[in-house]
Design an enzyme around this catalytic site. Structure first.
Site, short mmCIF file in Angstrom:
data_model
loop_
_atom_site.label_atom_id
_atom_site.label_comp_id
_atom_site.label_asym_id
_atom_site.label_seq_id
_atom_site.Cartn_x
_atom_site.Cartn_y
_atom_site.Cartn_z
CG ASP A 1 47.62 88.06 95.15
OD1 ASP A 1 47.58 88.71 96.36
OD2 ASP A 1 48.61 88.29 94.31
CG HIS B 1 50.45 88.88 97.94
ND1 HIS B 1 49.48 89.92 97.68
CD2 HIS B 1 51.63 89.55 97.84
CE1 HIS B 1 49.94 91.23 97.41
NE2 HIS B 1 51.54 90.79 97.38
CD GLU C 1 53.74 93.88 96.95
OE1 GLU C 1 53.78 95.03 96.51
OE2 GLU C 1 52.59 93.14 96.69
C1 ACM Z 1 54.52 92.01 92.48
O1 ACM Z 1 54.29 93.03 91.79
N1 ACM Z 1 54.34 92.39 93.88
C2 ACM Z 1 55.37 90.98 92.26
#
Ligand code: ACM
Length: 544
Positions: free
Chosen positions: A197, A267, A334
């Site tokens: 991440d 991410h 995201e």
């Molecule tokens: C997430 O909670 N961004 C998958």
């Protein structure tokens, strides 16, 4: 604990009253998740040092050894395991029938002279042993024996998962194994390991060693609720491939598949800290994130260049070689597409490849990785945003932004794993009175328990695409095992009934009564569960 003793006393007094009236309180086995069918008979099967475990076949042997170790660890004597000549009594028989019935199903028959656990497959034998384990006493000094009973059981869903984010906070390999043990006790069969991440890259890549030399470390993090107070304490860690394989093997012995996740194309700050040239803004300063959130301020998306696609081929190729799991998770959530909107390189790529917009660029990334996975015989899993811009058939969707993504995906013929944040994100509050800092959503135990995995709007055929559910544990606010386990339990136990027990068997009050006993098991297993359950229990007692 005083309060707990009080309830146990109340239970005992109630039992005494019933006996005084000439009626016997029904014996409850208090197994979580509740089995499909339980028939309690009179009598007990005593377990002594001379009791043997007989494994009828090779696949049951591993489970026999597991049970022997469990008895040694928790009751002080490992039972001997044999595979030749089954004795007629004082024996626990494990047998894999290898039949065509539901995977994971089993029948447990305990009489005063022996216990027989017959699984539909090897996992069924293991789950039968988990039920057996929950029939054992949890008080120190009470000699181990199990109630005579006949239990028929099988899971409701084929996918029963739990996720752990080891990026925001890192948990060493020994703890990951313990986490897997807790899942096994509750008959889960998937562990979703969130390995990369913005805040770090946590899995060694032989093709790109710099990912863990640079990307596994950050210069600090925040303390307290976002935006919090910045602390410069350096933080980091990663797993070697050898350690990851050790976890895979450990989990497999517990019939748990490890699904690794490398999160792309957003991410990715840790990737960009390592390789700034993979960014659409390579000249800006890059570092692993020291705080939480979606990065509209700091670029965290991959640029669509040949070097980046080659990088993805390498890392996903390696990932497939480490993890035998059929499913490989590519994230896809995201992605801050504004960075592509502002990037001449990304815009030119969109044009050159006949893509409509940034959504289709996201889809291009996902399809590219999917090709690598398919070559390795794997199936792609991603968060529900992978639906944006079109999704290749065969991909599996994890619906986290409510249930909408799951419904859309199921209707489009994709397999779906339900993980709506409203009911499945245990990084949220479980009590309005809690003092710990967590995310601000409210996901109390009854909400978890009463969540119905199949959305009501699906037809019976569409509903078949929902292969199960999982809960997620994002660890921004969980730097310690104590805090982590507080958030996990007893919610994980509640989830285990959602994914395992038949819908018609679910009963909140029965579950709570079982949980009183299950807490003794938590103590025995060393789980640091949340105290808020007792407040919950007050509410239930007043209501009933
Ligand atoms: C997430 O909670 N961004 C998958």
């Amino acid at each position: 604990m005083a309060r707990k003793s009080f309830y146990v006393l109340m239970f005992l007094m109630l039992g005494t009253c019933l006996l005084a009236q000439g009626r016997r309180a029904p014996v409850r086995l208090n197994i979580i998740p509740e089995p499909v069918s339980v028939k309690v008979n009179d009598g007990k099967f005593p377990i002594t040092r001379s009791t043997l475990i007989y494994a009828e076949d090779e696949s049951s042997m591993l489970t026999a050894q597991y049970l022997s170790e469990y008895m040694g660890k928790h009751y002080g004597y490992p039972l001997s395991v044999i595979k030749k000549k089954c004795p007629s009594s004082d024996v626990i028989i494990l047998k894999n029938e290898n039949n065509d019935k539901t995977k994971g199903g089993y029948r447990l028959t305990s009489t005063a002279s022996k216990v027989e656990i017959v699984g539909n497959d090897a996992s069924g034998v293991f789950y039968g042993v988990q039920t057996f384990i929950q029939m054992l006493p949890t008080r120190a000094g009470v000699l181990p024996n199990v109630q005579c009973a006949v239990i028929d059981d099988y899971p409701r869903f084929e996918y029963r998962g739990m996720h752990l984010d080891v990026v925001r906070h890192f948990f060493p390999i020994e703890y990951v194994k313990r986490f897997i043990d807790y899942l096994a006790y509750h008959k889960f069969n998937y562990f979703h390991w969130h390995l990369t991440d913005d805040q770090g890259w946590r899995i060694e890549m032989k093709s790109h060693p710099r990912l863990t030399q640079v990307g596994a470390y950050r210069d600090g993090e925040i303390l307290g609720l976002y935006p919090g107070k910045y602390t410069e304490l350096p933080y980091g860690g990663y797993y070697t491939q050898e350690e990851a394989r050790e976890v895979v093997e450990y989990a497999a012995a517990r019939h748990i598949t490890v699904i690794p996740e490398i999160d792309i194309p957003g991410h990715c700050m840790a990737v960009l800290a390592t390789y700034p040239q993979f960014s659409t803004t390579p000249d800006e300063e890059k570092y692993c994130a020291r705080t939480w959130g979606i990065y509209n301020k700091h670029n965290n998306v991959l640029s669509p260049t040949p070097e980046v696609f080659a990088f993805l081929d390498d890392v996903f190729g390696e990932l497939c070689d480490i993890f035998p799991s059929q499913y490989i998770h590519v994230g896809g959530d995201e992605c801050a597409k504004k960075w592509w909107k502002e990037s001449p390189v990304a815009q030119q790529f969109i044009k050159d490849n006949g893509l409509k917009d940034e959504n289709e660029l996201q889809s291009y990334f996902i399809r590219h990785v999917q090709k690598t996975l398919v070559k390795k015989g794997k199936t792609l899993v991603g968060w529900n945003e992978i639906l944006e811009g079109g999704l290749a058939p065969d991909a599996v969707v994890m619906s986290w932004q409510g249930t909408r993504g799951g419904i859309t995906a199921a209707r489009a013929g994709h397999r779906v794993i339900m993980t709506p944040s409203s009911h499945s994100y245990y990084n949220n509050m479980q009590s309005r009175h809690q003092v710990e800092v967590t995310h601000k959503g409210y996901v109390p135990l009854d909400k978890v328990y009463n969540y119905e995995i199949i959305p009501a709007e699906l037809t019976e055929k569409e509903a078949q695409m929902i292969i199960g559910a999982q809960a997620c544990m994002w660890t921004e606010y969980f730097p310690s095992v104590r805090k982590l386990e507080n958030a996990l339990f007893p919610r994980v136990s509640a989830l285990s009934e959602n994914v395992w027990s038949p819908r018609e068997k679910k009963n909140w009050n029965r579950f709570l009564a079982a949980l009183v006993y299950h807490h003794d098991r938590y103590d025995m297993w060393g789980i640091r569960y949340s105290p808020y359950f007792f407040q919950m229990y007050d509410v239930v007692r007043e209501d009933h």
